[in-house]
Design a protein around this motif. Structure first.
Motif, PDB file in Angstrom:
ATOM      1  N   LEU A  14       0.857  -1.185   0.000  1.00 31.65           N
ATOM      2  CA  LEU A  14       0.000   0.000   0.000  1.00 31.65           C
ATOM      3  C   LEU A  14       0.886   1.226   0.000  1.00 31.65           C
ATOM      4  CD1 LEU A  14      -2.724  -0.836   2.667  1.00 31.65           C
ATOM      5  CD2 LEU A  14      -2.782  -1.189   0.209  1.00 31.65           C
ATOM      6  N   CYS A  16       1.663   5.229   0.589  1.00 31.66           N
ATOM      7  CA  CYS A  16       1.456   6.214   1.623  1.00 31.66           C
ATOM      8  C   CYS A  16       0.121   6.944   1.454  1.00 31.66           C
ATOM      9  CB  CYS A  16       2.585   7.201   1.473  1.00 31.66           C
ATOM     10  SG  CYS A  16       2.742   8.308   2.776  1.00 31.66           S
ATOM     11  N   PRO A  17      -0.739   7.150   2.414  1.00 31.41           N
ATOM     12  CA  PRO A  17      -0.594   6.693   3.795  1.00 31.41           C
ATOM     13  C   PRO A  17      -1.432   5.455   4.079  1.00 31.41           C
ATOM     14  CG  PRO A  17      -2.296   8.313   3.728  1.00 31.41           C
ATOM     15  CD  PRO A  17      -1.952   7.950   2.294  1.00 31.41           C
ATOM     16  N   ILE A  20      -0.989   3.906   7.429  1.00 30.20           N
ATOM     17  CA  ILE A  20      -1.542   4.692   8.546  1.00 30.20           C
ATOM     18  C   ILE A  20      -3.072   4.539   8.597  1.00 30.20           C
ATOM     19  CG2 ILE A  20      -1.964   7.067   9.372  1.00 30.20           C
ATOM     20  CD1 ILE A  20       0.802   6.204  10.117  1.00 30.20           C
ATOM     21  N   THR A  21      -3.718   4.489   7.435  1.00 36.41           N
ATOM     22  CA  THR A  21      -5.175   4.333   7.458  1.00 36.41           C
ATOM     23  C   THR A  21      -5.550   2.944   7.990  1.00 36.41           C
ATOM     24  OG1 THR A  21      -5.150   3.772   5.133  1.00 36.41           O
ATOM     25  CG2 THR A  21      -5.698   6.006   5.642  1.00 36.41           C
ATOM     26  N   THR A  24      -5.227   3.185  11.639  1.00 33.50           N
ATOM     27  CA  THR A  24      -6.355   3.926  12.209  1.00 33.50           C
ATOM     28  C   THR A  24      -7.569   3.019  12.376  1.00 33.50           C
ATOM     29  OG1 THR A  24      -5.560   5.919  11.140  1.00 33.50           O
ATOM     30  CG2 THR A  24      -7.842   5.951  11.858  1.00 33.50           C
ATOM     31  N   LYS A  25      -7.813   2.185  11.353  1.00 32.02           N
ATOM     32  CA  LYS A  25      -8.926   1.226  11.420  1.00 32.02           C
ATOM     33  C   LYS A  25      -8.743   0.287  12.620  1.00 32.02           C
ATOM     34  CE  LYS A  25     -12.063   0.830   8.079  1.00 32.02           C
ATOM     35  NZ  LYS A  25     -13.491   1.098   8.354  1.00 32.02           N
ATOM     36  N   ARG A  28      -9.231   1.912  16.166  1.00 29.56           N
ATOM     37  CA  ARG A  28     -10.609   2.108  16.643  1.00 29.56           C
ATOM     38  C   ARG A  28     -11.049   0.943  17.530  1.00 29.56           C
ATOM     39  NH1 ARG A  28     -14.551   5.491  15.480  1.00 29.56           N
ATOM     40  NH2 ARG A  28     -13.756   6.304  13.529  1.00 29.56           N
TER      41      ARG A  28
ATOM     42  N   GLY B 151     -14.544  10.313   9.739  1.00 27.52           N
ATOM     43  CA  GLY B 151     -14.577   9.306  10.802  1.00 27.52           C
ATOM     44  C   GLY B 151     -14.065   7.957  10.342  1.00 27.52           C
ATOM     45  N   ASP B 152     -13.836   7.810   9.043  1.00 26.55           N
ATOM     46  CA  ASP B 152     -13.414   6.524   8.504  1.00 26.55           C
ATOM     47  C   ASP B 152     -12.567   6.771   7.258  1.00 26.55           C
ATOM     48  OD1 ASP B 152     -13.139   4.011   7.433  1.00 26.55           O
ATOM     49  OD2 ASP B 152     -15.261   3.514   7.460  1.00 26.55           O
ATOM     50  N   PRO B 153     -11.302   6.365   7.279  1.00 31.70           N
ATOM     51  CA  PRO B 153     -10.469   6.626   6.101  1.00 31.70           C
ATOM     52  C   PRO B 153     -10.921   5.850   4.863  1.00 31.70           C
ATOM     53  CG  PRO B 153      -9.267   5.321   7.741  1.00 31.70           C
ATOM     54  CD  PRO B 153     -10.560   5.729   8.369  1.00 31.70           C
ATOM     55  N   TYR B 154     -11.709   4.767   5.056  1.00 29.51           N
ATOM     56  CA  TYR B 154     -12.154   3.988   3.893  1.00 29.51           C
ATOM     57  C   TYR B 154     -13.588   4.329   3.512  1.00 29.51           C
ATOM     58  CZ  TYR B 154      -7.858   1.425   4.184  1.00 29.51           C
ATOM     59  OH  TYR B 154      -6.528   1.096   4.190  1.00 29.51           O
ATOM     60  N   PRO B 188      -7.908  11.878   9.187  1.00 30.76           N
ATOM     61  CA  PRO B 188      -7.075  10.917   9.925  1.00 30.76           C
ATOM     62  C   PRO B 188      -5.618  10.842   9.456  1.00 30.76           C
ATOM     63  CG  PRO B 188      -9.025   9.843   8.948  1.00 30.76           C
ATOM     64  CD  PRO B 188      -8.909  11.214   8.346  1.00 30.76           C
ATOM     65  N   TYR B 189      -5.295  11.530   8.381  1.00 30.46           N
ATOM     66  CA  TYR B 189      -4.005  11.331   7.700  1.00 30.46           C
ATOM     67  C   TYR B 189      -2.889  12.239   8.234  1.00 30.46           C
ATOM     68  CZ  TYR B 189      -7.948  10.016   4.823  1.00 30.46           C
ATOM     69  OH  TYR B 189      -9.146   9.527   4.407  1.00 30.46           O
ATOM     70  N   PRO B 194      -4.598  12.284   1.695  1.00 28.52           N
ATOM     71  CA  PRO B 194      -3.792  11.097   2.012  1.00 28.52           C
ATOM     72  C   PRO B 194      -2.638  10.827   1.040  1.00 28.52           C
ATOM     73  CG  PRO B 194      -6.085  10.493   1.437  1.00 28.52           C
ATOM     74  CD  PRO B 194      -6.036  11.977   1.625  1.00 28.52           C
ATOM     75  N   ALA B 195      -2.881  10.980  -0.271  1.00 28.71           N
ATOM     76  CA  ALA B 195      -1.800  10.719  -1.220  1.00 28.71           C
ATOM     77  C   ALA B 195      -0.877  11.946  -1.258  1.00 28.71           C
ATOM     78  CB  ALA B 195      -2.372  10.435  -2.606  1.00 28.71           C
ATOM     79  N   GLU B 196       0.382  11.697  -0.894  1.00 27.37           N
ATOM     80  CA  GLU B 196       1.339  12.806  -0.720  1.00 27.37           C
ATOM     81  C   GLU B 196       1.469  13.673  -1.982  1.00 27.37           C
ATOM     82  OE1 GLU B 196       4.950  11.301   0.854  1.00 27.37           O
ATOM     83  OE2 GLU B 196       5.569  13.250   1.649  1.00 27.37           O
ATOM     84  N   VAL B 247     -18.742   5.935   9.373  1.00 25.25           N
ATOM     85  CA  VAL B 247     -18.034   4.670   9.178  1.00 25.25           C
ATOM     86  C   VAL B 247     -18.782   3.858   8.111  1.00 25.25           C
ATOM     87  CG1 VAL B 247     -17.453   2.462  10.290  1.00 25.25           C
ATOM     88  CG2 VAL B 247     -17.064   4.628  11.503  1.00 25.25           C
ATOM     89  N   HIS B 248     -18.008   3.266   7.207  1.00 27.26           N
ATOM     90  CA  HIS B 248     -18.572   2.426   6.151  1.00 27.26           C
ATOM     91  C   HIS B 248     -18.278   0.960   6.495  1.00 27.26           C
ATOM     92  CE1 HIS B 248     -18.732   6.223   4.156  1.00 27.26           C
ATOM     93  NE2 HIS B 248     -18.820   5.768   2.922  1.00 27.26           N
ATOM     94  N   GLN B 263     -13.434  -8.350   9.180  1.00 27.99           N
ATOM     95  CA  GLN B 263     -14.171  -8.021  10.410  1.00 27.99           C
ATOM     96  C   GLN B 263     -15.210  -6.914  10.211  1.00 27.99           C
ATOM     97  OE1 GLN B 263     -11.116  -6.835  13.155  1.00 27.99           O
ATOM     98  NE2 GLN B 263     -10.919  -4.796  12.259  1.00 27.99           N
ATOM     99  N   ASP B 264     -15.047  -6.094   9.179  1.00 28.84           N
ATOM    100  CA  ASP B 264     -16.040  -5.043   8.916  1.00 28.84           C
ATOM    101  C   ASP B 264     -17.063  -5.468   7.860  1.00 28.84           C
ATOM    102  OD1 ASP B 264     -15.087  -3.098  10.734  1.00 28.84           O
ATOM    103  OD2 ASP B 264     -13.423  -2.665   9.380  1.00 28.84           O
ATOM    104  N   LYS B 271      -7.027  -8.371  -5.478  1.00 22.47           N
ATOM    105  CA  LYS B 271      -6.970  -7.009  -6.025  1.00 22.47           C
ATOM    106  C   LYS B 271      -6.741  -6.984  -7.546  1.00 22.47           C
ATOM    107  CE  LYS B 271      -2.177  -5.507  -5.491  1.00 22.47           C
ATOM    108  NZ  LYS B 271      -1.319  -4.435  -4.977  1.00 22.47           N
ATOM    109  N   THR B 292      -7.898  -2.758  -2.343  1.00 22.15           N
ATOM    110  CA  THR B 292      -7.277  -1.548  -1.803  1.00 22.15           C
ATOM    111  C   THR B 292      -7.559  -0.335  -2.676  1.00 22.15           C
ATOM    112  OG1 THR B 292      -5.272  -2.261  -2.932  1.00 22.15           O
ATOM    113  CG2 THR B 292      -5.396  -2.680  -0.577  1.00 22.15           C
TER     114      THR B 292
END
Lengths: 80, 395
Positions: A14, A16-17, A20-21, A24-25, A28, B151-154, B188-189, B194-196, B247-248, B263-264, B271, B292
């Motif tokens: 994966l 960046c980031p 980190i994500t 974060t998951k 929680r 609240g959820d990066p995804y 959250p990043y 998030p992508a630099e 949250v998703h 788990q979610d 992929k 991903t």
């Protein structure tokens, strides 16, 4: 979860980031005392994880480079 | 006459509908959708900030080509070993191939206080009703702190929180109240985006528009009485109006074997091929899969095309291509374009990109219905705009 049963978060491949994500998951659902081990391949992960530790005040037990991955071991100590 | 093999598709969103229409000649295709309508989810942002409902939904039956069967029902259970699914009516259907594409479940409960907050201020990731609440608040707020917090990066559509804060800024400026409103984007990043690489495009825009960014802030608890959001990382943020990207989670379907979901509740799919575990007759595409890739319509679209080719015996694989149109307000836009091997390109914001985003929303319905017409056009578009090519232009 005891330290022996540390949770591994495989974030290899994966960019960046992503690592980190994923952390974060997992954060929680984590409790104080849990140990999380993150595997990443993105070179930016090292500075990101240090910044995350500084901000969240959790404990960075280890940060090392293996042959094919970066490994960060974190002990959750600052969860409110 | 040889009987066609049965192909069940759970979910008639972008991925499910495109897959169905791409395979209608070769297979006996049945789509099962829990609503008679097909929603174009990016429209929630247009409702929230422009009160524009024009492209929100169409009847799914009008988007499927002749020969595709449609069942309006929810799926209770999928058994990959038995090759069967059970509907809410307990009717069982068997299959030769299955694609699971029901999208995500929005879970406001995972963040304490978010149900109350969304009731007050709405959001733009769940329902048109909640999006209309956002429209009301950005058009009535006169002063104070306006927050968008992730609240959820995804979540669906990675650029959406940024589009939300920039479109809110546009509304406040046009209403002449911007100077009395403090705008905060909490993410959250480690950085704004998030992508630099793409952050190099977006961060200066946020700065120029006077939006304060809080990094490493993942909304965890909301105290609606005292108007405070606490983050997982342990910080607090006060607001007068706030929208928390919820949250998703994966679909509410029991899927056997159990290790086919995480788990979610997201479905563990490869992929590159979207195949579920070792089941070469089962695929998960779009937002419901663990892929991903970004949770976007273009991802579902491209994954559907890969699955369609694979079941026809071709060796197609996902490249991880994203193509997320991103509005920044005042008739300008950019695109987040990346793939598995290239980080997001630094595509500058301009009016052409904004026009492309708006035009795509209008042709979306035709893209779903007529893959045979649009596939060659998209093939050329995706080839000419490969991240490798664009990186040479936008260094």
């Amino acid at each position: 979860m005891s330290e022996k049963e540390k949770k591994v978060i495989d974030a290899r491949g994966l960019s960046c980031p992503g690592p980190i994500t994923n952390l974060t998951k997992a954060y929680r659902n984590a409790k104080n005392g849990d140990v999380l081990e993150i595997w990443a391949t993105d070179p930016g992960f090292k500075s990101d994880i240090k910044a995350w530790i500084e901000r969240t005040k959790n404990e960075l037990v280890d940060l090392k480079e293996d042959k094919d991955k970066i490994i960060a071991v974190i002990k959750i100590t600052a969860k409110k | 006459m040889i009987e066609k093999e049965k192909f069940l598709i759970v979910g008639g969103g972008s991925g499910g509908a495109i897959l169905a229409n791409s395979l209608a000649k070769e297979f006996d295709v049945t789509v099962i959708n829990d609503s008679p309508n097909h929603y174009y989810w990016p429209q929630l942002l247009q409702i929230a900030f422009r009160n524009d409902y024009s492209n929100l939904y169409r009847p799914l039956s009008s988007l499927l080509v002749k020969g595709v069967n449609l069942i309006i029902d929810s799926v209770k259970k999928i058994d990959l070993q038995e090759r069967s699914i059970t509907l809410s009516t307990n009717k069982k259907l068997s299959y030769d191939y299955i694609a699971i594409a029901p999208g995500v479940t929005i879970d406001h409960k995972s963040i304490e206080g978010n149900e109350k907050l969304v009731n007050q201020f709405g959001d733009f990731h769940s329902t048109p009703e909640n999006a209309s609440k956002v429209f009301n608040i950005v058009n009535s707020m006169k002063k104070g702190t306006f927050v968008i917090s992730v609240g959820d990066p995804y979540h669906r559509c990675p650029p959406s929180p940024y589009e939300g804060i920039l479109l809110a800024d546009e509304v406040f400026r046009l209403r002449g109240v911007r100077e009395n409103i403090n705008m905060v984007l909490a993410v959250p990043y480690p950085r704004a985006y998030p992508a630099e690489t793409f952050n190099e495009v977006l961060e200066p825009i946020l700065k120029e528009r006077g939006i304060n960014v809080m990094t490493f802030f993942t909304a965890d608890k909301i105290d609606t009485d005292n108007k405070k959001i606490t983050s997982l990382e342990g910080e607090e943020l006060s607001y007068d109006a706030a929208i928390v990207v919820p949250v998703h989670k994966g679909p509410k379907i029991e899927i056997k074997p159990e290790d086919s979901v995480n788990q979610d509740g997201f479905i563990n799919a490869d992929k590159l091929t979207n195949q579920i575990l070792s089941y070469d007759d089962a695929f998960a595409i779009g937002d419901a899969s663990t892929s991903t890739n970004a949770k976007t319509g273009v991802t579902a679209h491209l994954q559907a095309k890969v699955v369609a080719k694979r079941v026809l015996g071709l060796d197609a694989k996902n490249t991880g291509r994203t193509n997320c149109p991103t509005e920044i307000g005042f008739q300008k836009g950019t695109f987040v374009i990346s793939d598995y091997n290239h980080p997001a390109v630094k595509v500058p914001a301009n009016t052409i990109n904004f026009i492309m985003k708006r035009l795509f929303a209008d042709v979306y319905w035709d893209v779903i219905k007529h893959p045979e017409f649009w596939d060659p056009i998209f093939d050329v578009y995706f080839e000419r705009t490969e991240p490798e090519v664009l990186w040479r232009i936008f260094k």
